[in-house]
Design a protein around this motif. Sequence first.
Motif, PDB file in Angstrom:
ATOM      1  N   TRP A 222       0.757  -1.106   0.079  1.00  0.00           N
ATOM      2  CA  TRP A 222       0.010  -0.031  -0.131  1.00  0.00           C
ATOM      3  C   TRP A 222       0.973   1.223  -0.082  1.00  0.00           C
ATOM      4  O   TRP A 222       0.738   2.126  -0.848  1.00  0.00           O
ATOM      5  CB  TRP A 222      -0.932  -0.067   1.268  1.00  0.00           C
ATOM      6  N   GLY A 223       1.646   1.268   0.824  1.00  0.00           N
ATOM      7  CA  GLY A 223       2.751   2.384   0.865  1.00  0.00           C
ATOM      8  C   GLY A 223       3.553   2.497  -0.443  1.00  0.00           C
ATOM      9  O   GLY A 223       4.061   3.740  -0.638  1.00  0.00           O
ATOM     10  N   GLU A 224       3.792   1.533  -1.115  1.00  0.00           N
ATOM     11  CA  GLU A 224       4.522   1.739  -2.309  1.00  0.00           C
ATOM     12  C   GLU A 224       3.483   2.085  -3.665  1.00  0.00           C
ATOM     13  O   GLU A 224       3.893   2.055  -4.720  1.00  0.00           O
ATOM     14  CB  GLU A 224       5.072   0.292  -2.856  1.00  0.00           C
ATOM     15  N   GLY A 225       2.218   2.091  -3.054  1.00  0.00           N
ATOM     16  CA  GLY A 225       1.278   2.420  -4.316  1.00  0.00           C
ATOM     17  C   GLY A 225       0.723   1.477  -5.252  1.00  0.00           C
ATOM     18  O   GLY A 225       0.162   1.692  -6.084  1.00  0.00           O
ATOM     19  N   ARG A 226       0.978   0.289  -4.460  1.00  0.00           N
ATOM     20  CA  ARG A 226       0.576  -0.789  -5.242  1.00  0.00           C
ATOM     21  C   ARG A 226      -0.725  -1.570  -5.172  1.00  0.00           C
ATOM     22  O   ARG A 226      -1.149  -2.604  -5.605  1.00  0.00           O
ATOM     23  CB  ARG A 226       1.656  -2.031  -5.228  1.00  0.00           C
ATOM     24  N   ILE A 227      -1.539  -1.015  -4.151  1.00  0.00           N
ATOM     25  CA  ILE A 227      -2.777  -1.341  -3.708  1.00  0.00           C
ATOM     26  C   ILE A 227      -3.693  -0.386  -3.969  1.00  0.00           C
ATOM     27  O   ILE A 227      -3.590   0.546  -2.965  1.00  0.00           O
ATOM     28  CB  ILE A 227      -3.069  -1.875  -2.344  1.00  0.00           C
ATOM     29  N   GLY A 228      -4.610  -0.195  -4.920  1.00  0.00           N
ATOM     30  CA  GLY A 228      -5.362   0.839  -4.981  1.00  0.00           C
ATOM     31  C   GLY A 228      -6.829   0.349  -4.451  1.00  0.00           C
ATOM     32  O   GLY A 228      -6.976  -0.587  -3.722  1.00  0.00           O
ATOM     33  N   ARG A 229      -7.994   0.979  -5.006  1.00  0.00           N
ATOM     34  CA  ARG A 229      -9.291   0.841  -4.394  1.00  0.00           C
ATOM     35  C   ARG A 229     -10.018  -0.543  -4.900  1.00  0.00           C
ATOM     36  O   ARG A 229     -10.380  -1.294  -4.210  1.00  0.00           O
ATOM     37  CB  ARG A 229     -10.194   2.003  -4.749  1.00  0.00           C
ATOM     38  N   ARG A 230      -9.437  -0.856  -6.189  1.00  0.00           N
ATOM     39  CA  ARG A 230      -9.921  -2.078  -6.460  1.00  0.00           C
ATOM     40  C   ARG A 230      -9.436  -3.329  -5.848  1.00  0.00           C
ATOM     41  O   ARG A 230     -10.135  -4.327  -5.458  1.00  0.00           O
ATOM     42  CB  ARG A 230      -9.381  -2.310  -8.108  1.00  0.00           C
ATOM     43  N   GLY A 231      -8.046  -2.957  -5.574  1.00  0.00           N
ATOM     44  CA  GLY A 231      -7.341  -4.142  -4.620  1.00  0.00           C
ATOM     45  C   GLY A 231      -7.853  -4.139  -3.366  1.00  0.00           C
ATOM     46  O   GLY A 231      -8.103  -5.237  -2.592  1.00  0.00           O
TER      47      GLY A 231
END
Length: 406
Positions: A222-231
């Motif tokens: 999440w901190g790396e920006g790899r989990i968004g709202r879809r995830g």
Amino acid sequence: MSAPAALTKLAARVEAGTPAHRDRAVDGLRALALLAVPTGHWLLGGFTRDGSGALHNASPLSAFGFLAPASWILQMLGIFFLVGGYASVLSYRRRPATTAAWLRGRIARLGRPVLGVTAVWALLIPVLRTLGVPGDTLRTGATLVIQPLWFVGVYLVVTALTPYCVAAARRMGGWAAAPLLGAVAVTDFLRYGPYAEAVPSWLSVLNILPGWLFAYQLGVSWGEGRIGRRGARLLLAGGAVLFAVLLVVFHYPASMVGVPGETRTNSHPPSLLVLALAAAQSGAAILLHGRIGRLLRRPALWAPVVVINLSAMTILCWHQTAMLAAAVPASFLGGVPGLTTGPVTAGWILARVAWMPVFAGLLVLIARRTRHFESPWRTGTRTSHARRVAAGVLAAGFAVFALGWA
């Protein structure tokens, strides 16, 4: 100046001192998870008093199975590890020196309060024994004090793995946590499945690292920006479905904490049910991140969050001491409802809820004296070195006593 005016002034000062880039939602989630720890221990932990006046641990869950869903709410370690992973990524990016130096700083920050509480208790035990506190009460107290500290050890290990978690997140995104979920699922199948009788009991320890690293890895991703709202929606829905299936189809214990007399436990070590709950909580937290951040723009709400975060380790290390500060003196008075009587009636629940503000007040008083354990040590003098060595020896002695090795 009146109390409301003083609080308003304090809130305004905290607001003025908050950097514009501060992620208030993450701090709010951490504060929520922190408060769930003492709330859970105070509500779901009780005592019985034997004929000699000694206190022994007892759980209301043994008599009131309907309280188990409360543990689904109060078990927020998944959120704690999620925001821990998220915050570690931000800190790791800003590290001014080497990764080793960054890790040493994180370890020292977590280790100082633990050393403080265990050293103080090492000094308290002989004093309390001299004052007539039964040995069994001291054993019970020592067990309760050391009980939450296992979390610090696990957290130190997963923090040390941050560089590898970052690399995994950059390569696999949110799916970097999937192998950890799979590892716990395999271990659970072996210890609870058709071959359970042939599996050694120690196999369950294999779940400790992947079980708690799961939410931390989600936080790093999440901190790396790899989990968004879809995830996040996938985590929420998938975690909720898996949680329901494990309860209804595979008959996992409903309580997220151990219940005396039960052969299976979800938390020590974490079972697949804990990971399912952590996934659902993580998904919800990520989806609500923006809304929480906007809510905490209000100074009156933000100031308590800051205070709780600044006292994080103090709360974790000393909340059981606060409960004992009320229960041990009460044990000399006999059966005090909600404190020294067994948690076997509905009246006990009401009495315990009434005692919880007292525990909170005692924790505040204790924190005023112990908060300095979170501050950096003074270095470079013989006196400071001698104090650290003495604290280490005392802490080791307390650990030996609390674990029943002496």
